[in-house]
Enzyme design. Structure first.
Site, short mmCIF file in Angstrom:
data_model
loop_
_atom_site.label_atom_id
_atom_site.label_comp_id
_atom_site.label_asym_id
_atom_site.label_seq_id
_atom_site.Cartn_x
_atom_site.Cartn_y
_atom_site.Cartn_z
N HIS A 1 -6.35 -6.04 -1.49
CA HIS A 1 -5.18 -5.23 -1.17
C HIS A 1 -4.07 -6.10 -0.59
O HIS A 1 -4.27 -6.81 0.40
CB HIS A 1 -5.60 -4.17 -0.16
N SER B 1 0.83 -1.20 0.00
CA SER B 1 0.00 0.00 0.00
C SER B 1 0.87 1.25 0.00
O SER B 1 1.73 1.41 -0.87
CB SER B 1 -0.97 -0.04 1.18
N ASP C 1 -9.21 -5.07 -5.94
CA ASP C 1 -8.78 -3.97 -5.07
C ASP C 1 -9.00 -2.63 -5.75
O ASP C 1 -8.40 -2.35 -6.80
CB ASP C 1 -7.31 -4.14 -4.72
#
Length: 456
Positions: free
Chosen positions: A422, A165, A395
């Site tokens: 994710h 991320s 995602d």
């Protein structure tokens, strides 16, 4: 992106990118401290702070000539220890290469602070450039410590960075900025492209959940918006224990519940209860129940959507909302606005809402300088080498990442499977990736690139 709770899992974000995930609390890996520079860009400022880190030597073989260091980068939240589960891709790589794993807590999160108040003035030392310098200074020092401790002064101890991320973006950016320090990077769901008006996030949700679930989620949005328009939002706020929220923040939370579950591979938990019932009231009741059973138990808290709560400047280790809002309000954007068409969120969740939230929280008319951020790092076309980008097909954050190979030195893969959310390459899929081969093939490819890049 505003959430201040802390949740224990196998991988980070960081955020979240919206949420920050950390590794399990393991007593075998004691916390250590590095005396970090507060301002790397002012040689006259000699202030430092204690930055926490953890090391995992379980698979380290000092006799292995090519044993590397895997720098697992953390993002927007508190951490408790290093990757240690055998299910973690990070641990698997360390085992295969006889390497050390080390992880550093991000400045101004968890217990790694200089100031005792998160005022807007103090937060000016929180940005990605300072964070990258933290990593550079720390990992150079750490490599020297390992060489000295194990009497392996001539060992190259190559460094490979991994992040998910926001920290996936840091992993890629670190490789771009310090190619002389690293041998390669894994950028898992790495949000390298700063986008202020990020309606693509909302636009992906219907694609991921299908028509029936989309219609149910839109019914929820319609019901809540109608109640707000009638001045009767309190009725539903009571159902969510959310009376502390103003109407705008409540509306944002409603859209976020469904999107978050999709993001983290929990589509089935979201959609199954909604598509089994018929009628606006039944759908709303089912949504309220799944929010209680799944979202609020594992992902979010009501107060994390409250502008007054995020305005609190106290330093509390498990709270990450104010810091992360500052980073998005000044540097990245990633405001999950309602899609121009075909989305789930209320149209009132627009750019004005987010910019207004920033101003209320920080007392200034902040506006993220995304053009400057992308000019610095390259946006979705970063000019790096030996960076692997991985994303999950369901995602919504994939649209702020790299989805296709940029060149032979920057390969990319989107894992095509149900539950592929994710960071699914690093942390797997809740309930399993379907088909499992999608992740298996990606892991095989990633391991191949890591092995190759560590050799050259």
């Amino acid at each position: 992106m505003r959430h201040v709770f802390f949740f224990v899992s196998l991988f980070i974000l960081s955020v979240s990118c919206r949420y920050h995930f950390s590794h399990e609390n393991v007593g075998d890996y004691p916390v250590q401290y590095y005396q970090q520079t507060l301002d790397h860009f002012n040689s006259g400022d000699i202030r430092t702070f204690k930055q926490r880190f953890w090391a995992n030597y379980d698979h380290f073989n000092q006799s292995a000539v090519d044993a590397p260091i895997f720098l697992y980068i953390n993002g927007e939240g508190m951490i408790y220890g290093p990757p240690s589960s055998n299910n973690s891709l990070v641990v698997q790589l360390a085992k295969e290469h006889s390497g050390v794993i080390v992880t550093l807590e991000h400045r101004f999160y968890g217990e790694s602070h200089y100031f005792n108040q998160l005022t807007t003035e103090n937060l000016r030392y929180l940005d990605s450039e300072q964070a990258l310098e933290d990593l550079s200074e720390f990992i150079t020092w750490f490599r020297t410590q390992v060489r000295n401790e194990y009497n392996i002064a001539k060992s190259p101890l190559k460094i490979f960075t991994i992040g998910v991320s926001y920290s996936g973006a840091l992993s890629a950016w670190f490789r771009i900025k310090y190619p002389h320090i690293t041998s390669g990077s894994l950028s898992s769901s790495g949000v390298v492209n700063a986008i202020k008006d990020f309606g693509q996030y909302d636009g992906q949700v219907p694609v991921s959940v299908g028509l029936k679930c989309t219609n149910a989620l839109r019914s929820v949005t319609k019901t809540i918006q109608a109640a707000i328009d009638r001045g009767n939002s309190t009725y539903y706020k009571l159902k969510f224990n959310a009376t502390r929220l103003n109407d705008a923040d409540f509306n944002y939370m409603i859209g976020d519940i469904g999107a978050t579950l999709v993001q983290y591979g929990r589509r089935k938990d979201l959609c199954d209860p909604l598509v089994k019932v018929i009628g606006e009231k039944a759908i709303m009741d089912a949504f309220i129940q799944l929010s209680s059973d799944v979202f609020f138990k594992s992902f979010g808290t009501v107060e994390s959507y409250d502008v007054k709560f995020i305005s609190n400047t106290s330093v509390v280790p498990k709270w990450n909302g104010r810091q992360w809002w500052y980073q998005t309000c000044t540097e990245f954007g990633w405001f999950q606005t309602a899609a121009k068409s075909g989305g789930i969120r209320s149209k009132s969740v627009n750019l004005d809402y987010f910019l207004g939230f920033c101003k209320q929280v920080f007392g200034l008319p902040l506006d993220p300088v995304v053009e400057k951020t992308n000019a610095r790092y390259g946006g979705n076309k970063p000019a790096g080498t030996r960076i692997y980008f991985a994303n999950g097909s369901q995602d919504p954050w994939q649209w702020a990442s790299v989805r296709k190979d940029l060149n032979e030195f920057e390969p990319a893969r989107v894992l095509q499977c149900d539950n592929c959310g994710h960071g699914c390459d690093v942390g797997g899929c809740p309930g399993g990736c379907n088909p499992a081969k999608a992740r298996d093939d990606a892991i095989t490819e990633i391991k191949g690139f890591v092995a190759y890049w560590l050799k050259i």
